[in-house]
Design a protein around this motif. Structure first.
Motif, PDB file in Angstrom:
ATOM      1  N   ASP A  29      -7.247  -7.400 -21.020  1.00 13.48           N
ATOM      2  CA  ASP A  29      -6.249  -7.506 -21.421  1.00 13.48           C
ATOM      3  C   ASP A  29      -5.268  -7.116 -20.980  1.00 13.48           C
ATOM      4  OD1 ASP A  29      -7.140 -10.209 -21.976  1.00 13.48           O
ATOM      5  OD2 ASP A  29      -8.202  -9.764 -24.128  1.00 13.48           O
ATOM      6  N   GLY A  30      -5.279  -5.834 -22.046  1.00 17.75           N
ATOM      7  CA  GLY A  30      -4.395  -4.870 -21.662  1.00 17.75           C
ATOM      8  C   GLY A  30      -3.772  -4.272 -19.908  1.00 17.75           C
ATOM      9  N   LEU A  31      -4.211  -4.227 -19.075  1.00 20.27           N
ATOM     10  CA  LEU A  31      -4.328  -4.308 -17.853  1.00 20.27           C
ATOM     11  C   LEU A  31      -3.603  -5.213 -17.273  1.00 20.27           C
ATOM     12  CD1 LEU A  31      -6.936  -2.386 -16.501  1.00 20.27           C
ATOM     13  CD2 LEU A  31      -5.714  -1.094 -16.960  1.00 20.27           C
ATOM     14  N   THR A  32      -3.636  -6.319 -17.661  1.00 18.91           N
ATOM     15  CA  THR A  32      -2.571  -7.583 -18.017  1.00 18.91           C
ATOM     16  C   THR A  32      -1.731  -8.429 -17.644  1.00 18.91           C
ATOM     17  OG1 THR A  32      -4.505  -8.961 -18.694  1.00 18.91           O
ATOM     18  CG2 THR A  32      -5.099  -8.117 -16.132  1.00 18.91           C
ATOM     19  N   GLY A  33      -1.736  -7.531 -19.458  1.00 24.13           N
ATOM     20  CA  GLY A  33       0.109  -7.876 -19.580  1.00 24.13           C
ATOM     21  C   GLY A  33       0.208  -6.651 -20.887  1.00 24.13           C
ATOM     22  N   GLY A  34       1.847  -6.819 -20.922  1.00 26.15           N
ATOM     23  CA  GLY A  34       2.644  -6.023 -21.780  1.00 26.15           C
ATOM     24  C   GLY A  34       2.838  -4.503 -21.125  1.00 26.15           C
ATOM     25  N   ALA A  35       2.987  -3.046 -21.383  1.00 29.52           N
ATOM     26  CA  ALA A  35       2.835  -1.645 -20.900  1.00 29.52           C
ATOM     27  C   ALA A  35       1.671  -1.567 -20.431  1.00 29.52           C
ATOM     28  CB  ALA A  35       2.871  -1.218 -21.740  1.00 29.52           C
ATOM     29  N   GLY A  36       0.636  -2.187 -20.442  1.00 24.93           N
ATOM     30  CA  GLY A  36      -0.375  -1.599 -18.624  1.00 24.93           C
ATOM     31  C   GLY A  36      -0.366  -2.480 -17.811  1.00 24.93           C
ATOM     32  N   LEU A  37       0.137  -3.935 -17.630  1.00 23.94           N
ATOM     33  CA  LEU A  37       0.628  -4.262 -16.529  1.00 23.94           C
ATOM     34  C   LEU A  37       2.226  -3.934 -15.655  1.00 23.94           C
ATOM     35  CD1 LEU A  37       0.475  -6.729 -14.409  1.00 23.94           C
ATOM     36  CD2 LEU A  37       1.752  -8.304 -16.439  1.00 23.94           C
ATOM     37  N   VAL A  38       2.754  -3.293 -17.031  1.00 19.54           N
ATOM     38  CA  VAL A  38       4.258  -2.793 -16.383  1.00 19.54           C
ATOM     39  C   VAL A  38       3.931  -1.370 -15.320  1.00 19.54           C
ATOM     40  CG1 VAL A  38       6.295  -0.936 -16.550  1.00 19.54           C
ATOM     41  CG2 VAL A  38       5.302  -3.625 -18.253  1.00 19.54           C
ATOM     42  N   LEU A  39       2.014  -0.949 -16.106  1.00 22.50           N
ATOM     43  CA  LEU A  39       2.012   0.688 -15.306  1.00 22.50           C
ATOM     44  C   LEU A  39       1.642   1.053 -14.088  1.00 22.50           C
ATOM     45  CD1 LEU A  39       1.046   2.260 -18.230  1.00 22.50           C
ATOM     46  CD2 LEU A  39       3.206   3.479 -17.015  1.00 22.50           C
ATOM     47  N   VAL A  40       0.394  -0.476 -14.690  1.00 22.36           N
ATOM     48  CA  VAL A  40      -0.088  -1.125 -13.086  1.00 22.36           C
ATOM     49  C   VAL A  40       0.549  -1.568 -11.757  1.00 22.36           C
ATOM     50  CG1 VAL A  40      -1.603  -2.508 -11.889  1.00 22.36           C
ATOM     51  CG2 VAL A  40      -2.070  -1.586 -14.573  1.00 22.36           C
ATOM     52  N   LEU A  41       1.669  -2.099 -11.935  1.00 20.92           N
ATOM     53  CA  LEU A  41       2.466  -2.588 -11.312  1.00 20.92           C
ATOM     54  C   LEU A  41       3.461  -1.109 -10.716  1.00 20.92           C
ATOM     55  CD1 LEU A  41       4.291  -5.678 -12.483  1.00 20.92           C
ATOM     56  CD2 LEU A  41       2.822  -5.317 -10.981  1.00 20.92           C
TER      57      LEU A  41
ATOM     58  N   LEU B 146       0.127   6.906 -12.907  1.00 24.27           N
ATOM     59  CA  LEU B 146      -0.356   5.809 -13.326  1.00 24.27           C
ATOM     60  C   LEU B 146      -1.151   4.608 -13.623  1.00 24.27           C
ATOM     61  CD1 LEU B 146       3.443   5.648 -11.512  1.00 24.27           C
ATOM     62  CD2 LEU B 146       3.292   5.314 -13.847  1.00 24.27           C
ATOM     63  N   VAL B 147      -2.176   5.089 -12.465  1.00 26.12           N
ATOM     64  CA  VAL B 147      -3.018   4.642 -13.398  1.00 26.12           C
ATOM     65  C   VAL B 147      -4.095   4.425 -14.209  1.00 26.12           C
ATOM     66  CG1 VAL B 147      -5.463   3.612 -12.001  1.00 26.12           C
ATOM     67  CG2 VAL B 147      -4.082   3.210  -9.777  1.00 26.12           C
ATOM     68  N   VAL B 148      -4.560   5.789 -14.270  1.00 25.61           N
ATOM     69  CA  VAL B 148      -4.203   6.796 -15.628  1.00 25.61           C
ATOM     70  C   VAL B 148      -3.567   6.270 -16.842  1.00 25.61           C
ATOM     71  CG1 VAL B 148      -5.215   8.555 -16.479  1.00 25.61           C
ATOM     72  CG2 VAL B 148      -6.015   8.749 -14.333  1.00 25.61           C
ATOM     73  N   ALA B 149      -2.591   6.651 -16.398  1.00 25.51           N
ATOM     74  CA  ALA B 149      -1.802   6.009 -17.836  1.00 25.51           C
ATOM     75  C   ALA B 149      -2.210   4.439 -18.418  1.00 25.51           C
ATOM     76  CB  ALA B 149      -0.655   6.451 -17.250  1.00 25.51           C
ATOM     77  N   ALA B 150      -2.166   3.663 -17.121  1.00 25.61           N
ATOM     78  CA  ALA B 150      -2.746   2.300 -17.669  1.00 25.61           C
ATOM     79  C   ALA B 150      -3.811   1.833 -18.524  1.00 25.61           C
ATOM     80  CB  ALA B 150      -2.026   1.311 -16.303  1.00 25.61           C
ATOM     81  N   TRP B 151      -4.663   2.682 -17.655  1.00 26.16           N
ATOM     82  CA  TRP B 151      -5.775   2.878 -17.850  1.00 26.16           C
ATOM     83  C   TRP B 151      -5.949   3.018 -19.878  1.00 26.16           C
ATOM     84  CZ3 TRP B 151      -9.491   7.928 -18.323  1.00 26.16           C
ATOM     85  CH2 TRP B 151     -10.461   7.348 -19.167  1.00 26.16           C
ATOM     86  N   GLY B 152      -5.521   4.678 -19.766  1.00 28.48           N
ATOM     87  CA  GLY B 152      -5.277   4.988 -21.961  1.00 28.48           C
ATOM     88  C   GLY B 152      -4.059   3.306 -22.579  1.00 28.48           C
ATOM     89  N   VAL B 153      -3.493   3.061 -21.926  1.00 26.57           N
ATOM     90  CA  VAL B 153      -2.832   2.199 -23.010  1.00 26.57           C
ATOM     91  C   VAL B 153      -2.928   1.472 -22.947  1.00 26.57           C
ATOM     92  CG1 VAL B 153       0.035   0.913 -22.404  1.00 26.57           C
ATOM     93  CG2 VAL B 153      -0.383   3.499 -22.388  1.00 26.57           C
ATOM     94  N   ALA B 154      -3.715   0.603 -22.272  1.00 30.26           N
ATOM     95  CA  ALA B 154      -4.541  -0.649 -22.381  1.00 30.26           C
ATOM     96  C   ALA B 154      -5.826  -0.877 -23.166  1.00 30.26           C
ATOM     97  CB  ALA B 154      -5.077  -1.073 -20.489  1.00 30.26           C
ATOM     98  N   GLN B 155      -6.192   0.422 -23.802  1.00 28.50           N
ATOM     99  CA  GLN B 155      -7.583   0.593 -24.346  1.00 28.50           C
ATOM    100  C   GLN B 155      -6.743   1.002 -25.799  1.00 28.50           C
ATOM    101  OE1 GLN B 155     -10.552   2.990 -22.630  1.00 28.50           O
ATOM    102  NE2 GLN B 155      -9.754   4.517 -24.022  1.00 28.50           N
ATOM    103  N   ARG B 156      -5.137   1.161 -25.861  1.00 26.44           N
ATOM    104  CA  ARG B 156      -5.251   1.522 -27.469  1.00 26.44           C
ATOM    105  C   ARG B 156      -5.582   0.198 -28.803  1.00 26.44           C
ATOM    106  NH1 ARG B 156       1.381   2.428 -27.091  1.00 26.44           N
ATOM    107  NH2 ARG B 156       1.497   0.421 -26.368  1.00 26.44           N
TER     108      ARG B 156
END
Length: 351
Positions: free
Chosen positions: A227-239, A270-280
């Motif tokens: 859910d964190g990777l497919t929405g919000g800041a996590g999705l932005v970082l993935v894109l 950015l992928v590492v950052a997305a992982w960190g943001v996704a599990q906040r």
């Protein structure tokens, strides 16, 4: 922002730095493994040696920083990970040792059999070490590991862990191919430029396939992180990471290899950052938050101060080292250099 949150962000930055710097080294070892026999892979392995020699030891500084920050700032997290995941971490540690020894000893060894043994240790460890690191990350995001969880194979051999391990290897192969393309161009190895450029594109395709499979697996196995990777800041970082990866492919086509290195490293970071943001706000979804894992407040304040000092003292030399290396100003010593610098040699030669 609390001191614990600040240290958590520092830890994430260090992981991203190691993923980029160490990842490029692992990727070079991966292509060393895939280079073929002694004669067929001679030029490829020569480029790997030449490219890695100035920086491979310095890249492991990031791993030391990670361990220090982890056990000092978040002792509960450190204890949990190294208790539940001791086997893959031990295998990764053995791989680190064998990899370093193999790389350091294969070139000065004169006997062909010895060079093959050391070369194989270096190359195989460059594949297995990032794979086991990736399986640990995959196990953590699934929530299978929590404080008090005993060690078990399921914690790191599940579907998400295997996909994460394969993605880690593919990402290192991508980084290694991009950086070696730049090195081949700098050293005038035209054939190797095309060789590694094709492998960079191929690695990117493998990453895309594994990422698609990984999202499907993560949706069922690690729903909080999904859910964190497919929405919000996590999705932005993935894109943004995807955009950087595509930009790297285009830059390689145009042979803008300097910028390609930047965008490739940015994609991984950015992928590492997305992982960190996704599990906040969790360090271990969904059982251990940053606040729960943090050490004593006094320790965290001292750790923040030491981190600042390290940035001031260690940061500039590392930046200078990487800059000199990418500009081609550094090169390993040759036998002729060593003979010229031998004790007792004068300006006119041996005395």
């Amino acid at each position: 922002m609390s001191v614990a949150d600040l240290i958590a962000w520092v830890l994430l930055v260090l992981v991203a730095a190691y993923a980029c710097a160490g990842g490029a080294d692992y990727g070079a070892g991966f292509w060393d493994l895939m280079a073929g026999g002694a004669e067929r892979g001679k030029r490829t392995r020569g480029l790997v040696d030449h490219a890695m020699a100035p920086v491979w030891e310095a890249n492991n500084v990031w791993l030391i920083f990670i361990l220090v920050v982890l056990w000092t700032g978040f002792p509960v997290l450190f204890q949990t990970i190294f208790s539940a995941m001791w086997l893959p971490l031990a295998l990764a540690a053995v791989g680190l040792v064998l990899r370093g020894a193999g790389f350091a000893l294969r070139k000065p060894t004169r006997r062909l059999a010895g060079r093959r043994v050391y070369g194989a240790a270096f190359a195989v460890s460059s594949l297995l070490t990032p794979f086991f690191f990736g399986t640990v990350v995959g196990g953590l995001v699934t929530g299978r590991v929590a404080p008090g969880t005993p060690a078990s194979a399921d914690a790191w051999s599940n579907k998400t862990s295997v996909i994460a391990g394969l993605l880690t290897v593919a990402a290192t192969a991508f980084l290694g191919a991009v950086f070696l393309t730049a090195d081949a161009r700098r050293y005038g190895e035209r054939a190797l430029v095309g060789y590694f450029r094709l492998r960079a594109w191929g690695s990117l395709g493998v990453i895309a396939v594994l990422a698609g499979v990984g999202l499907g697996v993560t949706r069922d196995d690690a729903p909080y992180v999904y859910d964190g990777l497919t929405g919000g800041a996590g999705l932005v970082l993935v894109l943004l990471a995807a955009a950087c990866a595509l930009a790297t492919a285009g830059l390689l086509y145009r042979l803008a290899t300097g910028w390609a290195r930047v965008t490739a490293a940015a994609a991984v970071a950015l992928v590492v950052a997305a992982w960190g943001v996704a599990q906040r706000p969790y360090l271990l979804p969904t059982s251990l938050t940053v606040a729960q894992a943090a050490g004593a407040s006094t320790t965290l304040r001292w750790l923040a101060l030491v981190t600042l000092i390290a940035v001031v003292l260690v940061g500039p030399p590392l930046v200078l080292l990487y800059r000199l290396d990418t500009q081609g100003a550094l090169r390993p010593l040759t036998d002729a250099d060593l003979r010229r610098a031998a004790p007792g040699d004068g300006p006119g030669g041996p005395t």
